[in-house]
Design a protein around this motif. Structure first.
Motif, PDB file in Angstrom:
ATOM      1  N   ALA A 281     -19.434  16.342 -16.185  1.00  0.00           N
ATOM      2  CA  ALA A 281     -19.879  17.682 -15.789  1.00  0.00           C
ATOM      3  C   ALA A 281     -18.762  18.405 -15.045  1.00  0.00           C
ATOM      4  N   ASP A 282     -18.892  19.717 -14.903  1.00  0.00           N
ATOM      5  CA  ASP A 282     -17.968  20.483 -14.068  1.00  0.00           C
ATOM      6  C   ASP A 282     -18.197  20.110 -12.604  1.00  0.00           C
ATOM      7  N   MET A 283     -17.251  20.498 -11.754  1.00  0.00           N
ATOM      8  CA  MET A 283     -17.371  20.199 -10.322  1.00  0.00           C
ATOM      9  C   MET A 283     -18.017  21.392  -9.615  1.00  0.00           C
ATOM     10  N   VAL A 284     -19.147  21.137  -8.954  1.00  0.00           N
ATOM     11  CA  VAL A 284     -19.813  22.172  -8.152  1.00  0.00           C
ATOM     12  C   VAL A 284     -19.392  21.958  -6.702  1.00  0.00           C
ATOM     13  N   ASP A 285     -18.425  22.744  -6.240  1.00  0.00           N
ATOM     14  CA  ASP A 285     -17.851  22.516  -4.904  1.00  0.00           C
ATOM     15  C   ASP A 285     -18.774  23.043  -3.820  1.00  0.00           C
ATOM     16  N   ASN A 286     -18.921  22.267  -2.773  1.00  0.00           N
ATOM     17  CA  ASN A 286     -19.755  22.676  -1.648  1.00  0.00           C
ATOM     18  C   ASN A 286     -18.881  23.389  -0.608  1.00  0.00           C
ATOM     19  N   ASP A 287     -18.986  24.705  -0.556  1.00  0.00           N
ATOM     20  CA  ASP A 287     -18.071  25.493   0.282  1.00  0.00           C
ATOM     21  C   ASP A 287     -18.152  25.170   1.776  1.00  0.00           C
ATOM     22  N   PRO A 288     -19.355  25.038   2.353  1.00  0.00           N
ATOM     23  CA  PRO A 288     -19.370  24.694   3.787  1.00  0.00           C
ATOM     24  C   PRO A 288     -18.670  23.355   4.080  1.00  0.00           C
ATOM     25  N   MET A 289     -18.748  22.425   3.135  1.00  0.00           N
ATOM     26  CA  MET A 289     -18.065  21.150   3.354  1.00  0.00           C
ATOM     27  C   MET A 289     -16.557  21.322   3.193  1.00  0.00           C
ATOM     28  N   ILE A 290     -16.150  22.142   2.234  1.00  0.00           N
ATOM     29  CA  ILE A 290     -14.704  22.413   2.071  1.00  0.00           C
ATOM     30  C   ILE A 290     -14.142  23.014   3.364  1.00  0.00           C
ATOM     31  N   GLU A 291     -14.895  23.942   3.982  1.00  0.00           N
ATOM     32  CA  GLU A 291     -14.378  24.580   5.205  1.00  0.00           C
ATOM     33  C   GLU A 291     -14.199  23.566   6.333  1.00  0.00           C
ATOM     34  N   ARG A 292     -15.142  22.621   6.454  1.00  0.00           N
ATOM     35  CA  ARG A 292     -14.967  21.557   7.470  1.00  0.00           C
ATOM     36  C   ARG A 292     -13.727  20.716   7.129  1.00  0.00           C
ATOM     37  N   ASN A 321     -20.093  15.072 -12.113  1.00  0.00           N
ATOM     38  CA  ASN A 321     -21.491  14.668 -12.295  1.00  0.00           C
ATOM     39  C   ASN A 321     -22.161  14.384 -10.959  1.00  0.00           C
ATOM     40  N   VAL A 322     -21.406  13.760 -10.034  1.00  0.00           N
ATOM     41  CA  VAL A 322     -21.953  13.494  -8.701  1.00  0.00           C
ATOM     42  C   VAL A 322     -22.314  14.819  -8.020  1.00  0.00           C
ATOM     43  N   SER A 323     -21.458  15.837  -8.206  1.00  0.00           N
ATOM     44  CA  SER A 323     -21.669  17.117  -7.521  1.00  0.00           C
ATOM     45  C   SER A 323     -22.893  17.871  -8.041  1.00  0.00           C
ATOM     46  N   HIS A 324     -23.471  17.419  -9.138  1.00  0.00           N
ATOM     47  CA  HIS A 324     -24.709  18.037  -9.636  1.00  0.00           C
ATOM     48  C   HIS A 324     -25.949  17.419  -9.007  1.00  0.00           C
ATOM     49  N   ILE A 325     -25.797  16.271  -8.337  1.00  0.00           N
ATOM     50  CA  ILE A 325     -26.976  15.623  -7.734  1.00  0.00           C
ATOM     51  C   ILE A 325     -26.908  15.563  -6.211  1.00  0.00           C
ATOM     52  N   VAL A 326     -25.728  15.830  -5.647  1.00  0.00           N
ATOM     53  CA  VAL A 326     -25.594  15.762  -4.191  1.00  0.00           C
ATOM     54  C   VAL A 326     -24.453  16.706  -3.774  1.00  0.00           C
ATOM     55  N   ALA A 327     -24.535  17.247  -2.576  1.00  0.00           N
ATOM     56  CA  ALA A 327     -23.461  18.116  -2.080  1.00  0.00           C
ATOM     57  C   ALA A 327     -22.153  17.340  -2.089  1.00  0.00           C
ATOM     58  N   ALA A 328     -21.090  17.927  -2.643  1.00  0.00           N
ATOM     59  CA  ALA A 328     -19.860  17.148  -2.822  1.00  0.00           C
ATOM     60  C   ALA A 328     -18.625  18.038  -2.798  1.00  0.00           C
ATOM     61  N   ILE A 329     -17.484  17.433  -2.431  1.00  0.00           N
ATOM     62  CA  ILE A 329     -16.184  18.096  -2.537  1.00  0.00           C
ATOM     63  C   ILE A 329     -15.166  17.143  -3.158  1.00  0.00           C
ATOM     64  N   HIS A 330     -14.146  17.714  -3.764  1.00  0.00           N
ATOM     65  CA  HIS A 330     -13.087  16.947  -4.428  1.00  0.00           C
ATOM     66  C   HIS A 330     -11.756  17.660  -4.165  1.00  0.00           C
ATOM     67  N   PRO A 331     -11.326  17.711  -2.872  1.00  0.00           N
ATOM     68  CA  PRO A 331     -10.038  18.349  -2.594  1.00  0.00           C
ATOM     69  C   PRO A 331      -8.884  17.495  -3.112  1.00  0.00           C
ATOM     70  N   MET A 332      -7.741  18.145  -3.270  1.00  0.00           N
ATOM     71  CA  MET A 332      -6.525  17.463  -3.721  1.00  0.00           C
ATOM     72  C   MET A 332      -5.558  17.400  -2.535  1.00  0.00           C
ATOM     73  N   ILE A 333      -4.839  16.289  -2.416  1.00  0.00           N
ATOM     74  CA  ILE A 333      -3.898  16.140  -1.301  1.00  0.00           C
ATOM     75  C   ILE A 333      -2.480  15.977  -1.853  1.00  0.00           C
TER      76      ILE A 333
END
Ligand SMILES: [Zn+2]
Ligand SMILES: [Zn+2]
Length: 403
Positions: A281-292, A321-333
Motif C-alpha cells: 500500500a501507499d504510505m499514509v504519513d501521520n503529520d502530528p507524529m512527523i512533527e514530534r 500497509n502498516v500505515s493503513h491500520i495504525v498511525a505511522a511514520i517512515h522518515p528517512m535519515i
C-alpha cells in the motif's frame, strides 16, 4: 508533570551507553547480507542485543522464523518500533536495513528504560522481507499490530526526509499463449505469442501518457521464445503497477490489464495473469507524529526536510500497509550525499561506514524521544490518533493491511 527534556536526555544517554553494541550489531548484519525470510543471522544478532538489554523477547514471532518481538512496559499506550534487516540479491545491504534494524533496537532499548515510569509499552518488531515478500503484511495478519497505538521506523537515504513518498504497488505475472509454427515454412499456421507480448507492451507505453505524473508502470519480458525460426507459442512478462493511493492502484490495474489483453487479442492469442500477493500500500504519513520526530531529530543536530512531491518518490514499502491500520511514520535519515541513491554499490559503503553509524545513533535517539512524547506529552497521542481517524474517515487509510 513529567519533564520531557530531562527524560529525553536520559533516553539519549541509554543510546550512548549501548552505542558500541548497536554499531557492532549493525556492522555484523551489514557484513553478512541475507535475503528476505532467510535473515537468521540478523534475527539472532538483534534478539541477542534486545534480550541482553532486558526486553521480553519472542523469537520467530507471528509465524515467521526470522521475525521477532521485544517488549517492555506494563500496559498504557503501546508504540511499535519497526526493524527491517533483509538485503538485496547480489549487492547486499544497498538499502541500509542494518541501520533500520539497529536504530530501531536502540530506540526500543532506550524507551524501555523509562517505559514503566511513564506508563507506556514499547514493542520492537523485527519485520522480515521488506524488499519483496511483505513480512509486515504477513505479521499484521497474525495480529502483530493488535493493541499497537502508533508505529515508527527510520530508513537510510541521502537526505533527512520527513517522508518516503511510497507508492502503492502490485506486480502482475502475464503469460501469452499462441500457436507454434515454422516461422518460414508455415507462418500462416502460427499465432505469435511474442507479438502479443510486444503489442501489450506498446499499449502500456501508450497508456503512460494518460496516467498521473506520479504513477509508474514498468515491465520486462521474462520469456520471449526459444528459437527465432519457430513462432513462439508461449511468452511471459512481469509488470509493476504503482500509484500514489490504494484506490488509484485499483483503477490503474484495470487499465493496464486491458492494454495487455488487447495485445493478446490483436495477435490472435490468449492471455492469463496472476496478481502477486501481497500488494504494498501507499504510505499514509501521520503529520502530528512527523512533527514530534522533526523536533526530536533536531536535538541530534539534523534538520528534517519535506520532499517536494515528485522528488520524494523513492519506491514502495510494506510499511505503507502498516500505515493503513495504525498511525505511522517512515522518515528517512541521511547516511550518504544526496546524489548517492539507495540500491547502489556506493550506498552499501555508506550504510556500513561512519555516516551509517551516526544514523544508527541519531535515529535511535530521535525515535526514543518520539516514543517519550507519545507516552508523556499531554494530548500528543490523542492528536496522533485524531489525524489517523481523519485519514480513515477520508478513505486515505483503508483500515486493512491488505489491498
Ligand atoms: Zn530497498
Ligand atoms: Zn529499504
Amino acid at each position: 508533570m513529567i519533564d520531557l527534556d530531562a527524560t529525553k536526555d536520559r533516553t539519549d544517554a541509554v543510546v550512548d551507553d549501548h552505542a558500541e553494541l548497536l554499531l557492532d550489531a549493525s556492522h555484523r548484519i551489514h557484513a553478512r547480507p541475507e535475503l528476505g525470510f532467510a535473515e537468521h543471522h540478523a534475527h539472532d544478532v538483534l534478539t541477542g542485543v534486545l534480550t541482553d538489554a532486558g526486553l521480553d523477547v519472542t523469537t520467530g514471532a507471528y509465524g515467521l522464523d526470522t521475525a521477532f518481538e521485544a517488549r517492555a512496559g506494563n500496559g498504557g499506550p503501546t508504540i511499535a518500533v519497526l526493524c527491517e534487516y533483509d538485503a538485496l540479491p547480489v549487492i547486499g545491504h544497498a538499502c541500509g536495513h542494518n541501520i533500520i534494524a539497529t536504530a530501531g533496537a536502540g530506540a526500543a532499548i532506550a524507551a524501555a528504560a523509562v517505559a514503566e515510569e511513564l506508563g507506556g509499552t514499547v514493542v520492537a518488531l523485527g519485520t522480515p522481507a521488506e524488499e519483496g515478500g511483505g513480512g509486515k503484511i504477513l505479521m499484521a495478519a497474525e495480529g502483530a499490530f493488535e493493541g499497537v497505538d502508533a508505529a515508527l521506523m527510520v530508513h537510510p537515504a541521502g537526505l533527512d526526509l520527513a517522508r518516503i513518498g511510497a507508492l502503492a504497488i502490485q506486480q502482475v505475472e502475464v503469460t501469452y499463449h499462441g500457436k507454434a509454427a515454422h516461422a518460414a515454412a508455415a507462418p500462416q499456421a502460427g499465432r505469435n505469442a511474442l507479438d502479443a507480448a510486444v503489442l501489450g507492451y506498446l499499449n502500456v507505453a501508450t497508456l503512460r501518457q494518460h496516467i498521473r505524473p506520479d504513477e509508474r508502470l514498468h515491465g520486462i519480458f521474462t520469456r520471449a521464445g526459444d528459437a527465432a525460426n519457430v513462432v513462439p507459442d508461449r511468452t511471459e512478462a512481469t509488470w509493476y503497477v504503482r500509484s500514489p493511493t490504494v484506490r488509484g492502484l485499483t483503477k490503474l490495474k484495470d487499465r493496464v490489464l486491458a492494454c495487455l489483453e488487447a495485445g493478446a487479442a490483436a495477435a490472435g492469442c490468449t492471455m492469463d495473469h496472476v496478481w502477486i500477493e501481497p500488494a504494498f500500500a501507499d504510505m499514509v504519513d501521520n503529520d502530528p507524529m512527523i512533527e514530534r520526530y522533526r523536533a526530536n531529530l533536531a536535538r541530534t543536530g539534523r534538520t528534517l526536510v519535506d520532499p517536494d512531491s515528485m522528488a520524494g518518490i523513492v519506491g514502495s514499502t510494506d510499511m505503507g500497509n502498516v500505515s493503513h491500520i495504525v498511525a505511522a511514520i517512515h522518515p528517512m535519515i541521511a547516511v550518504s550525499p544526496p546524489n548517492v541513491a539507495i540500491h547502489t554499490k556506493d550506498f552499501v559503503r555508506y550504510a556500513g561506514g561512519r555516516e551509517g553509524d551516526q544514523a544508527v545513533i541519531d535515529g535511535a535517539k530521535a525515535m526514543a524521544a518520539t516514543v517519550v512524547d507519545l507516552w508523556a506529552e499531554p494530548g500528543a497521542l490523542e492528536e496522533v490518533q485524531a489525524a489517523f481517524d481523519g485519514a480513515r474517515a477520508e478513505g486515505r487509510a483503508t483500515g486493512s493491511a491488505t489491498i
